[in-house]
Design a protein around this motif. Structure first.
Motif, mmCIF file in Angstrom:
data_model
loop_
_atom_site.group_PDB
_atom_site.id
_atom_site.type_symbol
_atom_site.label_atom_id
_atom_site.label_comp_id
_atom_site.label_asym_id
_atom_site.label_seq_id
_atom_site.Cartn_x
_atom_site.Cartn_y
_atom_site.Cartn_z
ATOM 1 N N ALA A 47 0.834 -1.193 0.000
ATOM 2 C CA ALA A 47 0.000 0.000 0.000
ATOM 3 C C ALA A 47 0.874 1.250 0.000
ATOM 4 O O ALA A 47 0.567 2.246 -0.660
ATOM 5 C CB ALA A 47 -0.920 0.003 1.218
ATOM 6 N N GLY A 50 1.961 1.751 -3.444
ATOM 7 C CA GLY A 50 0.881 2.315 -4.250
ATOM 8 C C GLY A 50 0.703 3.796 -3.978
ATOM 9 O O GLY A 50 0.535 4.596 -4.906
ATOM 10 N N ALA A 51 0.767 4.163 -2.708
ATOM 11 C CA ALA A 51 0.584 5.569 -2.355
ATOM 12 C C ALA A 51 1.744 6.400 -2.884
ATOM 13 O O ALA A 51 1.563 7.500 -3.400
ATOM 14 C CB ALA A 51 0.468 5.723 -0.842
ATOM 15 N N ALA A 54 1.569 7.002 -6.628
ATOM 16 C CA ALA A 54 0.495 7.881 -7.083
ATOM 17 C C ALA A 54 0.678 9.319 -6.621
ATOM 18 O O ALA A 54 0.062 10.218 -7.175
ATOM 19 C CB ALA A 54 -0.840 7.351 -6.586
ATOM 20 N N ALA A 55 1.508 9.508 -5.597
ATOM 21 C CA ALA A 55 1.620 10.843 -5.008
ATOM 22 C C ALA A 55 2.030 11.857 -6.069
ATOM 23 O O ALA A 55 2.873 11.580 -6.928
ATOM 24 C CB ALA A 55 2.641 10.830 -3.875
ATOM 25 N N THR A 56 1.413 13.042 -6.009
ATOM 26 C CA THR A 56 1.713 14.043 -7.022
ATOM 27 C C THR A 56 2.830 14.984 -6.578
ATOM 28 O O THR A 56 3.584 15.486 -7.408
ATOM 29 C CB THR A 56 0.455 14.862 -7.350
ATOM 30 N N GLY A 57 2.947 15.200 -5.281
ATOM 31 C CA GLY A 57 4.030 16.073 -4.801
ATOM 32 C C GLY A 57 5.365 15.357 -4.910
ATOM 33 O O GLY A 57 5.420 14.145 -5.085
ATOM 34 N N PRO A 141 1.202 13.585 9.841
ATOM 35 C CA PRO A 141 0.645 12.592 8.914
ATOM 36 C C PRO A 141 0.009 13.258 7.691
ATOM 37 O O PRO A 141 -0.055 12.656 6.634
ATOM 38 C CB PRO A 141 -0.405 11.870 9.753
ATOM 39 N N TRP A 142 -0.498 14.451 7.858
ATOM 40 C CA TRP A 142 -1.243 15.059 6.746
ATOM 41 C C TRP A 142 -0.434 16.067 5.945
ATOM 42 O O TRP A 142 -0.851 16.517 4.911
ATOM 43 C CB TRP A 142 -2.530 15.702 7.255
ATOM 44 N N PRO A 149 2.514 14.877 0.956
ATOM 45 C CA PRO A 149 1.988 14.549 2.283
ATOM 46 C C PRO A 149 1.968 13.037 2.544
ATOM 47 O O PRO A 149 2.009 12.626 3.700
ATOM 48 C CB PRO A 149 0.567 15.123 2.260
ATOM 49 N N GLN A 150 1.944 12.261 1.483
ATOM 50 C CA GLN A 150 1.921 10.806 1.691
ATOM 51 C C GLN A 150 3.213 10.299 2.333
ATOM 52 O O GLN A 150 3.245 9.200 2.883
ATOM 53 C CB GLN A 150 1.694 10.065 0.366
ATOM 54 N N ALA A 153 2.589 10.465 6.057
ATOM 55 C CA ALA A 153 1.549 9.492 6.373
ATOM 56 C C ALA A 153 2.115 8.082 6.377
ATOM 57 O O ALA A 153 1.909 7.308 7.317
ATOM 58 C CB ALA A 153 0.414 9.610 5.362
ATOM 59 N N SER A 154 2.885 7.761 5.333
ATOM 60 C CA SER A 154 3.451 6.410 5.259
ATOM 61 C C SER A 154 4.451 6.190 6.381
ATOM 62 O O SER A 154 4.501 5.118 6.990
ATOM 63 C CB SER A 154 4.164 6.194 3.925
ATOM 64 N N MET A 157 2.722 5.665 9.691
ATOM 65 C CA MET A 157 1.964 4.415 9.673
ATOM 66 C C MET A 157 2.886 3.198 9.761
ATOM 67 O O MET A 157 2.714 2.323 10.605
ATOM 68 C CB MET A 157 1.120 4.345 8.407
ATOM 69 N N PHE A 161 3.300 1.131 13.188
ATOM 70 C CA PHE A 161 2.777 -0.237 13.310
ATOM 71 C C PHE A 161 3.894 -1.210 13.686
ATOM 72 O O PHE A 161 3.706 -2.095 14.520
ATOM 73 C CB PHE A 161 2.110 -0.659 11.999
#
Ligand code: HEM
Ligand code: CU
Lengths: 218, 574
Positions: A47, A50-51, A54-57, A141-142, A149-150, A153-154, A157, A161
């Protein structure tokens, strides 16, 4: 007469009316649990990929974000390298604890378990330090000052975890260590539980290697 | 393993007090019944919600308390309840718990305490699920697939604040419970089989539940991860799944998220999930067909291999739910091929069931009728699946009532039939009394005919282009007028079928209370659970001595045998 193939023998063996794996129930269950847990971390990492794709920044450069200043030089990934070293060392002490467990050596088993707990705590402590530092630098995270920003967040996370797994492992090992020192396993005549706890601990270390490779190095 | 064997005998002293016997019990049979009853109760909530939806669809505008928002909420809760909290829970937690130890000849699960914990945690997840009705905004209305962005963006769908968070929490708790259960079932099947019970002598029910438990352990992780990320998007404003979104000309401060990523995670779980519910049902049906047709199962080995093949291929077909999602179209080709391939083992199983029935001596009692019903709905549902697995056909059919008809027949109704069949079949063993055959048959016929009358017309509606997840079709002139009549008809049947389920409830309660005392082996079946010393089986299942297995479970109607069945515990032919 034809010689039966090895594969066939293995299958017959497995399918016989004996336990499929020649080990205690607890150990078998730990292996199955770890398989499932590996899928959790696998999903997290996939994931994250994937993030990130896809991230645009712009994706921040990890060696910049995780650099430490020593005097005037900037050492990339220093803290992470130490953390990795600590965790891998703890796998070593864990292995020793298991070995002494086989020899039913109560004190040495307990000692090395305690050492593993200490190394685990060190790791968690350094992680807390790392989080605090990043939060001071404006990582959330944001959002974060360095780009997509991802990224933040990643980061929170994945390491969060994994850190929860290490923390749970520290508590788990502490309980096993106390039991070992108190002679519970001596009375049982069986140090299995040390070995089972070891499986978990090695797994958590292994997962870290993947996080290290895919998040910090790539 | 001497170590393991000593466990079983030492740790089994019977608990005495009421609480430790019936409430906080660690006996797999009691836990199974707790799971079953809880799942059935939530199932009735789900059924009730489907009534509300049908009332709205059949008589739009007549029921003022149903509005577009709560229609979507009913729909989402209905779907989630049925798939996860009813079917998964009852098949793994209920049947898995009851059947595994009894059918493989052990005294209990490997870890009885963990087993008990699994049930109580499941109960917590159910409470969290239902609590969503009482929080501000109510439960989420994003559909059981929970697709972002609309599931988490404020005002994009009902319940986008507290509803979705509570649901994710409930699902996470359910995953924890399912993991505890799954670990137990898998370990028990692998390590605790009694003497003589080789893997290839296990009844197909155990095979189905066993493989489904493995699927659960490997598929729930993706749901868990998707849920965690969705929760972060909802609570902390991260943008894993949220791209740049314009709401009423205003740009939300989110960017760069990947909504399709969630769909991948969800369906990586979601497709195996349909096998988690259908494989145990298939196993149960195989055993029922063989027992009540008095014939050995046809192609046992092929059955086992196809269960395993379905499970394995089931992990690489997930994106057939995403043909129109905007993912790379080349993926579609691969996933369509894999989907067609998975039809092969499914067809093998179907042929084997039909060949098992061929020239059998069919005893058409209630469990058998439901097993036959399963075969029929599985065939119809499965054939319509071939349409949807094909990209060209799926593009127009996607998100129409064709899909609703398909999945209700192939996974909803089929799995429910397997469950009903199993409940009637093992009721005498679990309770020690008989249910009423006449009521059972009535229940079957109403449900069977009714299910077709409800879901078959939906295929037609789908061909006519009727979209699913719509609150009302009133005033849309382009739909053929026949749709309105069909919807009224479906609603009336759905109300009747729902009401007919009370027959089932009454039958079980009355049977447990007043029913005729059951014999130890009323179906003259071969498997171990029918050979217990008492009915219902005692704590520890087998009395002093564990059973020893000498044969596979399908020795029915052997020529020159004295009886038309030979229990697995019988060593010689005589
Ligand atoms: C008499 C029994 C049932 C009736 C009348 C019924 C009716 C419905 C209706 C009206 C919808 C909403 C259609 C729409 O607006 O798109 C629906 C959705 C659904 N149902 Fe059922 N249902 C029944 C049983 C079941 C069962 C046993 C399952 C178990 C698999 C199930 C699973 C679902 C799912 C997954 C959805 C989709 C929810 C969504 O779109 O998010 N249903 N059902
Ligand atoms: Cu699918």
């Amino acid at each position: 007469m034809e010689k039966p193939s090895t594969l066939r023998e293995i299958i017959t063996d497995w399918a016989s009316d004996q336990p499929t794996f020649r080990m205690s129930w607890g150990k078998a269950m730990m292996w199955i649990f770890l398989l499932s847990d590996a899928f959790i971390f696998g999903s997290f990492l996939a994931a994250y990929a994937g993030a990130r794709l896809a991230a645009t920044g712009p994706w921040p450069a990890a060696e910049k974000v995780f650099a430490l200043h020593i005097g005037h030089t900037e050492v990339p990934l220093l803290l992470i390298a130490i953390m990795t070293f600590v965790l891998i060392s703890s796998s070593g002490t864990m292995a020793l604890a298991v070995t002494y467990g086989y020899q039913k050596n109560r004190t040495k088993t307990g000692l090395f378990l305690m050492l593993t707990v200490l190394l685990g705590l060190t790791f968690v402590g350094m992680q807390v330090f790392e989080w605090t530092k990043l939060i001071h630098e404006g990582f959330r995270p944001w959002e974060n000052p360095m780009g997509a920003p991802q990224f933040g967040a990643s980061f929170f996370m994945l390491t969060g975890f994994h850190g929860m797994h290490v923390t749970a492992g520290v508590i788990y090992l502490l309980i096993v260590a106390i039991k070992a020192l108190r002679g519970v396993y001596d009375r049982l005549g069986d140090y299995q539980n040390v070995e089972i706890a070891g499986l978990y601990w090695h797994f958590v270390d292994l997962v870290w290697v993947f996080i290290f490779a895919f998040f910090y190095l790539l | 393993m001497p170590h393991a064997a000593s466990h079983t005998t030492e740790e089994h002293h019977e608990p005495t007090g009421f609480w430790s016997r019936y409430i906080f019990s660690q006996d797999h049979k009691v836990i199974a019944i707790q799971y079953t009853i809880t799942a059935l109760v939530v199932g009735f909530v789900g059924l009730f919600l489907s009534w509300l939806m049908r009332l709205q669809l059949g008589f739009p505008g007549e029921f003022n308390f149903i509005n577009p928002n709560n229609y979507l909420q009913f729909m989402t809760q209905h779907g989630m309840i049925m798939v996860v909290y009813l079917l998964t829970a009852i098949l793994l937690g209920g049947f898995g718990n009851y059947l595994i130890p009894l059918m493989i000849g052990t005294r209990d699960m490997a870890f009885p305490f963990l087993n008990m914990l699994s049930y109580w945690i499941y109960l917590v997840s159910v409470i969290l699920l239902l609590a969503a009705f009482f929080v501000p905004g109510g439960p989420t209305g994003a559909g059981w697939t929970l697709y972002p962005p609309q599931s988490v963006l404020p005002n994009a769908s009902p319940g986008a604040d507290w509803g979705i968070r509570l649901l994710i929490l409930s699902l996470a708790v359910f995953v924890a419970s399912g993991t505890m259960g799954g670990l137990n079932y898998v370990t028990t099947v692998l390590q605790l089989r009694t003497r003589g019970m080789t893997l290839m002598r296990m009844p197909l029910s155990v095979w189905g539940i066993f493989i489904a438990s493995i699927l659960a352990l490997l598929a729930f992780p993706a749901l868990f991860v998707g849920g965690v990320m969705l929760l972060l998007d909802s609570l902390f404003g991260t943008s894993f799944f949220i791209p740049v979104v314009n709401v009423l000309g205003q740009q939300l401060g989110r960017e760069g998220g990947n909504p399709i990523l969630f769909q991948h995670l969800f369906w990586y779980f979601g497709h195996p999930e349909v096998y988690i519910v259908i494989l145990p049902a298939m196993g149960i049906v195989s055993d029922l067909l063989s027992t009540h047709a008095r014939k050995p199962i046809f192609g046992y080995k092929a059955m086992v291999i196809s269960i395993a093949a379905i499970a394995a291929i089931g992990f690489i077909v997930w994106a057939h739910h995403m043909f129109v999602s905007g993912m790379n179209p080349y993926f579609g080709f691969w996933f369509a091929i894999a989907t067609v391939i998975i039809a092969i083992p499914s067809a093998v199983k179907t042929y084997n069931w039909l060949l098992t029935l061929w020239k059998g001596n069919l005893h058409l009692n209630t469990p058998m009728l439901f097993a036959l019903g399963f075969v029929s709905t599985f065939i119809i549902g499965g054939l319509t699946g071939l349409f949807l697995g094909n990209v060209i056909a799926d593009v127009p059919l996607h998100d129409t009532y064709f899909v609703t008809g398909h999945f209700h027949l192939v996974m909803g109704v089929s799995a429910i039939f397997g469950i009903f069949g199993g409940l009637y079949h093992w009721f005498p063993k679990a309770v020690g009394r008989m249910y009423s055959e006449a009521l059972g048959k009535l229940h079957f016929w109403v449900t069977f005919v009714g299910s077709y009358l409800i879901f078959f017309p939906m295929f037609g509606e789908g061909f006519l282009g009727l979209p699913r997840r719509y609150f009302s079709f009133k005033g849309i002139e382009s739909f053929s007028p026949i749709i309105h009549d069909l919807n009224v008809f479906i609603t009336i049947v759905a109300l009747a079928v729902g009401a007919a389920q009370l027959l089932f409830v009454f039958n079980l309660i009355w049977g447990a209370w007043k029913g005729r005392k059951a014999e130890a082996n009323p179906w003259r079946a071969t498997t171990l659970e029918w050979q217990t010393p008492t009915t219902p089986p005692p704590h520890g299942n087998w009395g002093a001595q564990l059973p020893v297995v000498h044969r596979w479970p399908y020795d029915y109607s052997l020529p020159d045998a004295p009886q038309d069945y030979i229990p697995q515990t019988t060593s010689q032919r005589s």
